[in-house]
Design an enzyme around this catalytic site. Structure first.
Site, mmCIF file in Angstrom:
data_model
loop_
_atom_site.group_PDB
_atom_site.id
_atom_site.type_symbol
_atom_site.label_atom_id
_atom_site.label_comp_id
_atom_site.label_asym_id
_atom_site.label_seq_id
_atom_site.Cartn_x
_atom_site.Cartn_y
_atom_site.Cartn_z
ATOM 1 N N ASP A 55 -3.952 3.584 7.897
ATOM 2 C CA ASP A 55 -3.135 3.722 6.765
ATOM 3 C C ASP A 55 -1.799 4.019 7.161
ATOM 4 O OD1 ASP A 55 -3.061 3.856 3.760
ATOM 5 O OD2 ASP A 55 -1.951 5.798 4.152
ATOM 6 N N TYR A 62 6.872 6.931 1.478
ATOM 7 C CA TYR A 62 6.885 5.734 0.723
ATOM 8 C C TYR A 62 8.384 5.700 0.424
ATOM 9 C CZ TYR A 62 1.752 5.461 0.372
ATOM 10 O OH TYR A 62 0.487 5.325 0.682
ATOM 11 N N HIS A 65 -11.244 1.326 1.942
ATOM 12 C CA HIS A 65 -9.986 1.514 2.578
ATOM 13 C C HIS A 65 -10.100 2.590 3.724
ATOM 14 C CE1 HIS A 65 -5.644 1.943 3.620
ATOM 15 N NE2 HIS A 65 -5.608 3.223 3.327
#
Length: 315
Positions: free
Chosen positions: A101, A229, A294
């Protein structure tokens, strides 16, 4: 997690918590969102049993590692700086690296900036994406997915922190860690993040695991994770010198076929159609695991550990 040792090291101006076990060549395990060193618990045990020294930090902003408040402290330059300093503190010139990730994104950057510090890389879930010099990432994501896309929702400081506080840390973590929809992760404004009913945990994730994650996120909050982010456009600016640069270390890449990142527009074509190999010329293997979401290293812990070992034992 018997035999795993924990300590705090000072790196790049912050205090970083690391978990480690084993003796031998160092394997650095880099987690993503919303994860911790704990996400690698199975691989730590497996690597240590196979003659390696597994080292898994809580990344900047997570767990028992310091969390600077400004998103400007979470650029790829800052975080790769943390890892280079960690490698130095371990007394190593070169290490094996495994990322997942956001940890995979940071591992790509580490190999881009400092390939001299990496023996080989195993990355999970997120393929290397060359920088697009003509368009910033947030504008691109907004145009593709709209304003309800999770990365767009994470941008406004304080907004998702308040939403997650309303829903509760355990529920937030369960919703993320059990997400198996290959479609994009949406958080519709005004509809709330709360699930429609109770979330059933899969066999590979226990209430005890959730409790550990929750204890750390309740203490630290989610802002550190969001800041990765929130620094996306700043990363784009800072990485202008690496436009069209290739990742030149030996690489193995693994992804689940139900992973939302693998099912994003154009990604499969890029990975399997030659684009990925062009950007990462020493890419040696791509493994797609069927029926896997994921959080691949937890869902298929033993299989992933075997894949990691199989690759790094070549070097």
């Amino acid at each position: 997690m018997e035999g795993i040792e924990h300590r705090i090291v000072t790196v790049n101006g912050i205090n970083m918590h690391i978990a480690e076990k084993g003796k031998g060549p160092v394997v650095l395990l880099v987690h993503g969102f919303p994860e911790l060193w704990y996400s690698w618990r199975h691989q730590i045990i497996s690597l240590a049993a196979s003659g390696y020294r597994a080292v898994a930090p809580d990344m900047r902003g997570y767990g028992d590692t310091d969390a600077p408040t400004s998103s400007h402290s979470y650029t790829s330059i800052n975080i790769v700086g943390d890892l280079v300093a960690l490698i130095d503190s371990l007394g190593q010139d070169k290490v094996f690296v495994v990322g997942h990730d956001w940890g995979a994104v940071i591992a790509w950057y580490l190999c881009l900036y400092r390939p001299d510090r990496v023996k080989a890389l195993v990355n999970l879930s997120v393929a290397f994406t060359p920088r697009n010099p003509s368009r910033k990432p947030i504008a691109t994501l907004r145009s593709v997915y709209g304003d309800d896309y999770y990365i767009i929702r994470f941008q406004e400081p304080g907004e998702m922190e308040a939403e997650f506080a309303r829903v509760g840390t355990k529920t937030v973590l369960k919703k993320f860690l059990t997400y198996r929809n290959p479609g994009p992760f949406m958080i519709p404004k005004g509809k709330g993040f709360a699930p429609n009913g109770p979330i059933t945990l899969p066999s590979w994730l226990s209430e005890e695991d959730i409790n550990y994650y929750a204890s750390k996120f309740e203490n630290k909050g989610f802002t550190g994770g969001f800041n990765y982010y929130r620094a996306l456009d700043l990363n784009w600016e800072l990485n202008a010198p690496w436009t069209r640069a290739q990742v030149k270390v030996p690489v193995k890449f693994m992804v689940g076929d139900l992973d939302l990142t693998y099912n994003a527009p154009g990604v499969k074509e890029y990975i399997h159609g030659g684009g990925f190999k062009k950007a990462v010329p020493f890419l040696q293997e791509v493994v797609v695991l069927e029926g896997v979401g994921h959080f691949i290293m937890e869902e298929r812990a033993d299989e992933i550990s075997c894949h990691i070992l199989e690759f790094i034992q070549k070097f």
